[in-house]
Design a protein around this motif. Structure first.
Motif, PDB file in Angstrom:
ATOM      1  N   VAL A 108      24.327 -39.658   8.239  1.00 49.13           N
ATOM      2  CA  VAL A 108      24.215 -38.950   9.501  1.00 49.13           C
ATOM      3  C   VAL A 108      23.125 -39.612  10.321  1.00 49.13           C
ATOM      4  N   LYS A 109      23.286 -39.518  11.625  1.00 44.88           N
ATOM      5  CA  LYS A 109      22.252 -40.021  12.531  1.00 44.88           C
ATOM      6  C   LYS A 109      22.376 -39.253  13.833  1.00 44.88           C
ATOM      7  N   ARG A 110      21.242 -38.849  14.349  1.00 41.88           N
ATOM      8  CA  ARG A 110      21.236 -38.152  15.631  1.00 41.88           C
ATOM      9  C   ARG A 110      19.944 -38.491  16.355  1.00 41.88           C
ATOM     10  N   VAL A 111      20.060 -38.671  17.665  1.00 41.23           N
ATOM     11  CA  VAL A 111      18.912 -39.021  18.493  1.00 41.23           C
ATOM     12  C   VAL A 111      18.717 -37.928  19.538  1.00 41.23           C
ATOM     13  N   TYR A 112      17.469 -37.489  19.708  1.00 42.24           N
ATOM     14  CA  TYR A 112      17.127 -36.433  20.649  1.00 42.24           C
ATOM     15  C   TYR A 112      16.111 -36.984  21.645  1.00 42.24           C
ATOM     16  N   SER A 113      16.278 -36.648  22.902  1.00 40.91           N
ATOM     17  CA  SER A 113      15.318 -37.028  23.927  1.00 40.91           C
ATOM     18  C   SER A 113      14.349 -35.865  24.116  1.00 40.91           C
ATOM     19  N   ILE A 114      13.136 -36.050  23.602  1.00 42.49           N
ATOM     20  CA  ILE A 114      12.107 -35.002  23.693  1.00 42.49           C
ATOM     21  C   ILE A 114      10.816 -35.680  24.134  1.00 42.49           C
ATOM     22  N   GLY A 115      10.462 -35.486  25.381  1.00 45.87           N
ATOM     23  CA  GLY A 115       9.247 -36.098  25.910  1.00 45.87           C
ATOM     24  C   GLY A 115       8.045 -35.196  25.748  1.00 45.87           C
ATOM     25  N   ASN A 116       6.895 -35.690  26.193  1.00 49.56           N
ATOM     26  CA  ASN A 116       5.652 -34.934  26.187  1.00 49.56           C
ATOM     27  C   ASN A 116       5.245 -34.511  24.770  1.00 49.56           C
ATOM     28  N   VAL A 117       5.441 -35.398  23.787  1.00 47.36           N
ATOM     29  CA  VAL A 117       5.114 -35.093  22.393  1.00 47.36           C
ATOM     30  C   VAL A 117       3.934 -35.937  21.948  1.00 47.36           C
ATOM     31  N   ASP A 118       2.987 -35.306  21.273  1.00 45.91           N
ATOM     32  CA  ASP A 118       1.863 -36.012  20.658  1.00 45.91           C
ATOM     33  C   ASP A 118       2.370 -36.622  19.355  1.00 45.91           C
ATOM     34  N   GLU A 119       2.822 -37.870  19.424  1.00 45.93           N
ATOM     35  CA  GLU A 119       3.497 -38.488  18.280  1.00 45.93           C
ATOM     36  C   GLU A 119       2.608 -38.635  17.045  1.00 45.93           C
ATOM     37  N   ASP A 120       1.300 -38.662  17.211  1.00 43.02           N
ATOM     38  CA  ASP A 120       0.403 -38.796  16.063  1.00 43.02           C
ATOM     39  C   ASP A 120       0.239 -37.494  15.292  1.00 43.02           C
ATOM     40  N   SER A 121       0.711 -36.381  15.855  1.00 42.01           N
ATOM     41  CA  SER A 121       0.524 -35.075  15.214  1.00 42.01           C
ATOM     42  C   SER A 121       1.832 -34.426  14.759  1.00 42.01           C
ATOM     43  N   ILE A 122       2.919 -35.174  14.756  1.00 39.79           N
ATOM     44  CA  ILE A 122       4.211 -34.619  14.325  1.00 39.79           C
ATOM     45  C   ILE A 122       4.151 -34.322  12.823  1.00 39.79           C
ATOM     46  N   GLU A 123       4.644 -33.153  12.436  1.00 44.12           N
ATOM     47  CA  GLU A 123       4.691 -32.765  11.024  1.00 44.12           C
ATOM     48  C   GLU A 123       6.136 -32.506  10.621  1.00 44.12           C
ATOM     49  N   ALA A 124       6.466 -32.886   9.380  1.00 47.11           N
ATOM     50  CA  ALA A 124       7.831 -32.693   8.882  1.00 47.11           C
ATOM     51  C   ALA A 124       7.790 -32.197   7.442  1.00 47.11           C
ATOM     52  N   SER A 125       8.748 -31.315   7.114  1.00 51.86           N
ATOM     53  CA  SER A 125       8.906 -30.861   5.732  1.00 51.86           C
ATOM     54  C   SER A 125      10.399 -30.698   5.463  1.00 51.86           C
ATOM     55  N   PHE A 126      10.766 -30.748   4.183  1.00 51.00           N
ATOM     56  CA  PHE A 126      12.174 -30.657   3.804  1.00 51.00           C
ATOM     57  C   PHE A 126      12.297 -29.753   2.593  1.00 51.00           C
ATOM     58  N   LYS A 127      13.134 -28.696   2.734  1.00 55.24           N
ATOM     59  CA  LYS A 127      13.329 -27.764   1.633  1.00 55.24           C
ATOM     60  C   LYS A 127      14.728 -27.164   1.725  1.00 55.24           C
ATOM     61  N   ASP A 128      15.420 -27.123   0.603  1.00 56.55           N
ATOM     62  CA  ASP A 128      16.741 -26.497   0.500  1.00 56.55           C
ATOM     63  C   ASP A 128      17.736 -27.022   1.536  1.00 56.55           C
ATOM     64  N   GLY A 129      17.696 -28.341   1.795  1.00 59.19           N
ATOM     65  CA  GLY A 129      18.648 -28.946   2.712  1.00 59.19           C
ATOM     66  C   GLY A 129      18.326 -28.777   4.181  1.00 59.19           C
ATOM     67  N   VAL A 130      17.130 -28.273   4.490  1.00 56.80           N
ATOM     68  CA  VAL A 130      16.744 -28.058   5.886  1.00 56.80           C
ATOM     69  C   VAL A 130      15.467 -28.846   6.184  1.00 56.80           C
TER      70      VAL A 130
END
Length: 144
Positions: free
Chosen positions: A101-123
């Motif tokens: 899968v691949k998807r691209v989103y256009s989301i401006g005005n983001v502090d790219e150094d502070s992005i956080e991600a987590s993955f649990k139960d397929g989400v």
């Protein structure tokens, strides 16, 4: 000698051309790897965006998230070539060999150094903090 004129157990002589093409497409393309979309929810808060993306069947290590020039990209790839074998190594049944899968989103005005991600139960859950807006500066007007 009689010949059966029903490929894929269907009588194509009794079908319209569109039905025939649709049925043939199902039979033909069912053996190819699937490319699916990523179902997502994006919520905008005052100071951040919160995003959840469904990636069932993928592991954390199969997911790649990047943010560059205002574009957030989520990619995931599964290779299940070594699943479903018996003791002798023979394949019993294989219905899921490869998916991506691949998807691209256009989301401006983001502090790219502070992005956080987590993955649990397929989400996949992402927090994308917004850049601080320029504060209004009051300018004093003097006489003269």
């Amino acid at each position: 000698m009689a010949y059966d004129m029903k490929p894929f157990n269907r009588d194509y002589f009794d079908m319209s051309p569109s039905e025939m093409f649709r049925d043939f497409g199902r039979q033909f393309f069912s053996n190819f790897p699937e490319t699916k979309s990523v179902r997502t929810d994006i919520n905008e808060m005052e100071d951040r965006y919160e995003m959840t993306a469904e990636l069932p069947g993928f592991t954390k290590d199969a997911i790649d998230v990047t943010y560059e020039n205002g574009l957030l990209t989520i990619k995931a790839e599964n290779d299940m070539m070594n699943e479903a074998k018996d003791d002798d190594g023979r394949v019993i049944q294989k219905e899921r060999a490869f998916s991506n899968v691949k998807r691209v989103y256009s989301i401006g005005n983001v502090d790219e150094d502070s992005i956080e991600a987590s993955f649990k139960d397929g989400v996949l859950s992402l927090t994308l903090p917004k850049l601080e807006k320029n504060k209004k500066k009051s300018i004093e007007v003097r006489e003269g």
